[in-house]
Design a protein around this motif. Structure first.
Motif, PDB file in Angstrom:
ATOM      1  N   GLN A  65       0.808  -1.213   0.000  1.00  0.00           N
ATOM      2  CA  GLN A  65       0.000   0.000   0.000  1.00  0.00           C
ATOM      3  C   GLN A  65       0.844   1.267   0.000  1.00  0.00           C
ATOM      4  O   GLN A  65       0.454   2.280  -0.588  1.00  0.00           O
ATOM      5  N   SER A  66       2.004   1.234   0.647  1.00  0.00           N
ATOM      6  CA  SER A  66       2.829   2.443   0.773  1.00  0.00           C
ATOM      7  C   SER A  66       3.648   2.730  -0.481  1.00  0.00           C
ATOM      8  O   SER A  66       4.087   3.858  -0.683  1.00  0.00           O
ATOM      9  N   THR A  67       3.863   1.738  -1.316  1.00  0.00           N
ATOM     10  CA  THR A  67       4.587   1.939  -2.577  1.00  0.00           C
ATOM     11  C   THR A  67       3.743   1.339  -3.704  1.00  0.00           C
ATOM     12  O   THR A  67       4.019   0.227  -4.171  1.00  0.00           O
ATOM     13  N   PRO A  68       2.723   2.059  -4.165  1.00  0.00           N
ATOM     14  CA  PRO A  68       1.787   1.502  -5.155  1.00  0.00           C
ATOM     15  C   PRO A  68       2.407   1.451  -6.555  1.00  0.00           C
ATOM     16  O   PRO A  68       2.199   2.347  -7.378  1.00  0.00           O
ATOM     17  N   GLY A 229       9.388   6.731  -8.174  1.00  0.00           N
ATOM     18  CA  GLY A 229       8.767   5.816  -7.225  1.00  0.00           C
ATOM     19  C   GLY A 229       9.709   4.710  -6.786  1.00  0.00           C
ATOM     20  O   GLY A 229       9.646   4.244  -5.640  1.00  0.00           O
ATOM     21  N   LEU A 230      10.601   4.303  -7.689  1.00  0.00           N
ATOM     22  CA  LEU A 230      11.561   3.254  -7.340  1.00  0.00           C
ATOM     23  C   LEU A 230      12.488   3.688  -6.210  1.00  0.00           C
ATOM     24  O   LEU A 230      12.991   2.850  -5.463  1.00  0.00           O
ATOM     25  N   GLN A 231      12.728   4.996  -6.097  1.00  0.00           N
ATOM     26  CA  GLN A 231      13.556   5.488  -4.989  1.00  0.00           C
ATOM     27  C   GLN A 231      12.870   5.219  -3.660  1.00  0.00           C
ATOM     28  O   GLN A 231      13.518   4.812  -2.685  1.00  0.00           O
ATOM     29  N   LEU A 232      11.557   5.428  -3.605  1.00  0.00           N
ATOM     30  CA  LEU A 232      10.804   5.103  -2.389  1.00  0.00           C
ATOM     31  C   LEU A 232      10.791   3.605  -2.147  1.00  0.00           C
ATOM     32  O   LEU A 232      10.865   3.144  -1.006  1.00  0.00           O
ATOM     33  N   LEU A 233      10.691   2.857  -3.237  1.00  0.00           N
ATOM     34  CA  LEU A 233      10.709   1.397  -3.126  1.00  0.00           C
ATOM     35  C   LEU A 233      12.022   0.926  -2.535  1.00  0.00           C
ATOM     36  O   LEU A 233      12.054   0.047  -1.675  1.00  0.00           O
ATOM     37  N   GLN A 234      13.109   1.532  -3.000  1.00  0.00           N
ATOM     38  CA  GLN A 234      14.423   1.163  -2.472  1.00  0.00           C
ATOM     39  C   GLN A 234      14.538   1.514  -0.992  1.00  0.00           C
ATOM     40  O   GLN A 234      15.122   0.780  -0.204  1.00  0.00           O
ATOM     41  N   TYR A 237      12.394  -1.122   0.957  1.00  0.00           N
ATOM     42  CA  TYR A 237      12.872  -2.505   0.872  1.00  0.00           C
ATOM     43  C   TYR A 237      14.391  -2.553   0.722  1.00  0.00           C
ATOM     44  O   TYR A 237      14.934  -3.293  -0.089  1.00  0.00           O
ATOM     45  N   LEU A 238      15.079  -1.704   1.495  1.00  0.00           N
ATOM     46  CA  LEU A 238      16.531  -1.614   1.379  1.00  0.00           C
ATOM     47  C   LEU A 238      17.208  -2.946   1.648  1.00  0.00           C
ATOM     48  O   LEU A 238      18.216  -3.283   1.039  1.00  0.00           O
ATOM     49  N   THR A 239      16.655  -3.727   2.559  1.00  0.00           N
ATOM     50  CA  THR A 239      17.253  -5.017   2.907  1.00  0.00           C
ATOM     51  C   THR A 239      16.609  -6.176   2.161  1.00  0.00           C
ATOM     52  O   THR A 239      16.828  -7.328   2.519  1.00  0.00           O
ATOM     53  N   TYR A 240      15.819  -5.870   1.132  1.00  0.00           N
ATOM     54  CA  TYR A 240      15.151  -6.907   0.341  1.00  0.00           C
ATOM     55  C   TYR A 240      15.518  -6.734  -1.141  1.00  0.00           C
ATOM     56  O   TYR A 240      14.750  -6.171  -1.923  1.00  0.00           O
ATOM     57  N   PRO A 241      16.704  -7.181  -1.533  1.00  0.00           N
ATOM     58  CA  PRO A 241      17.163  -6.958  -2.919  1.00  0.00           C
ATOM     59  C   PRO A 241      16.295  -7.640  -3.965  1.00  0.00           C
ATOM     60  O   PRO A 241      16.192  -7.153  -5.083  1.00  0.00           O
ATOM     61  N   GLY A 242      15.648  -8.734  -3.626  1.00  0.00           N
ATOM     62  CA  GLY A 242      14.801  -9.431  -4.583  1.00  0.00           C
ATOM     63  C   GLY A 242      13.607  -8.581  -4.992  1.00  0.00           C
ATOM     64  O   GLY A 242      13.267  -8.485  -6.178  1.00  0.00           O
ATOM     65  N   ILE A 243      12.962  -7.931  -4.016  1.00  0.00           N
ATOM     66  CA  ILE A 243      11.812  -7.073  -4.305  1.00  0.00           C
ATOM     67  C   ILE A 243      12.248  -5.836  -5.073  1.00  0.00           C
ATOM     68  O   ILE A 243      11.601  -5.408  -6.036  1.00  0.00           O
ATOM     69  N   GLY A 244      13.373  -5.264  -4.687  1.00  0.00           N
ATOM     70  CA  GLY A 244      13.884  -4.093  -5.401  1.00  0.00           C
ATOM     71  C   GLY A 244      14.227  -4.407  -6.848  1.00  0.00           C
ATOM     72  O   GLY A 244      13.938  -3.619  -7.753  1.00  0.00           O
ATOM     73  N   THR A 245      14.824  -5.558  -7.073  1.00  0.00           N
ATOM     74  CA  THR A 245      15.164  -5.965  -8.436  1.00  0.00           C
ATOM     75  C   THR A 245      13.917  -6.217  -9.261  1.00  0.00           C
ATOM     76  O   THR A 245      13.850  -5.850 -10.443  1.00  0.00           O
ATOM     77  N   ALA A 246      12.909  -6.829  -8.652  1.00  0.00           N
ATOM     78  CA  ALA A 246      11.653  -7.066  -9.357  1.00  0.00           C
ATOM     79  C   ALA A 246      11.013  -5.749  -9.772  1.00  0.00           C
ATOM     80  O   ALA A 246      10.489  -5.617 -10.890  1.00  0.00           O
ATOM     81  N   GLY A 247      11.039  -4.746  -8.910  1.00  0.00           N
ATOM     82  CA  GLY A 247      10.491  -3.441  -9.249  1.00  0.00           C
ATOM     83  C   GLY A 247      11.231  -2.790 -10.404  1.00  0.00           C
ATOM     84  O   GLY A 247      10.616  -2.197 -11.295  1.00  0.00           O
TER      85      GLY A 247
END
Length: 278
Positions: A65-68, A229-234, A237-247
């Motif tokens: 919800q916080s990073t749509p 938006g990807l900056q907010l995503l990063q 999810y700074l400690t979740y590289p899989g989610i960041g890469t998917a985005g």
């Protein structure tokens, strides 16, 4: 003959190496996006996933919800398509005016336009923001769609293409009673298809990848395009590289598909007279 064959082999090997160097990070990112966070942490730097998983994409698309990201993706499409259409209209008409219409100071005006390319775009940020504020466009998609529609490089590129179209086409149409707009619409514009395709490609990609200006002029999280938006995503999810890469890969899809389908016209435009059949 032997030397020529050797040169071709060396060039081929060089291109293969460069292709591998370019493709390897992309492939690494694709495979990483299909790994679970536990596997990334535990297995370390493995290339292929041990257990394929779409949990990263599910988290992004359905459980966030916080990073749509779906909203950001839609915003980017609206902004990029709107900006590209506006660019094509402005650039094609301006290029016709600078080549076919005779008016006082035309060449001087075009020279001043080219001279403006010497100034870096960042110097325009403060006055441009002031203009957007006066127009009431801050936090509005118009603020990222309209500015840049009359890009100098695009006008120059299309103008050079129009210069390669023989003026005998215009003269024949005038003899038949065609107006200036009819000449532009029925004769010049169809011949501009290859170069306008390249302009559309560059404009869409530039609008899609723009980070700085949308970050300044759009302050509502639901109105952000996907690149800022990807900056907010990063950050989330700074400690979740899989989610960041998917985005990041989701953001890559439209431009990749666009280049894939437009490459034929891109190659045609390498010759600025390719659209003209003598």
């Amino acid at each position: 003959m032997k030397q020529n064959s050797t040169s071709k082999i060396v060039a081929f090997v060089f291109l293969i190496i460069m292709a591998i160097l370019w493709a390897f990070p992309i492939l690494w990112g694709i495979f990483t996006s299909f790994k679970s966070e536990e596997e990334i942490t535990a297995a370390g730097a493995t290339f292929l996933p041990i257990h394929w998983s779409i949990s990263n994409y599910a988290e992004l698309l359905f459980n966030n919800q916080s990073t749509p990201i779906v909203k950001w993706f839609t915003n980017s499409l609206i902004i990029s398509v709107g900006h590209t259409i506006l660019v094509l209209v402005v650039v094609s008409l301006a290029s016709y005016g600078y080549t076919r219409l005779e008016f006082k100071g035309r060449d001087l005006l075009f020279g001043m336009l080219l001279a403006s390319m010497m100034f870096p775009g960042i110097v325009n940020l403060i006055p441009l923001y002031g203009i957007m504020d006066k127009l009431g466009w801050v936090n509005n998609f118009l603020a990222v769609i309209v500015p840049g529609a009359a890009g100098v490089f695009n006008i120059f590129l299309v103008r050079q293409f129009v210069l390669g179209i023989p003026k005998t086409f215009d003269e024949s149409a005038r003899i038949d009673g065609a107006s200036e707009f009819q000449i532009f619409w029925h004769i010049i514009l169809p011949l501009l298809k290859p170069v306008l395709t390249v302009v559309a490609l560059f404009s869409f990609t530039g609008a899609w990848n723009d980070f700085l200006w949308p970050s300044i002029v759009l302050n509502d999280i639901d109105k952000l395009p996907i690149t800022p938006g990807l900056q907010l995503l990063q950050g989330q999810y700074l400690t979740y590289p899989g989610i960041g890469t998917a985005g990041a890969l989701i953001a890559l899809v439209p431009t990749f598909l666009l280049y894939l389908f437009a490459q034929r016209y891109f190659m045609q435009s390498m010759s600025l007279s390719s659209g003209v059949k003598g």
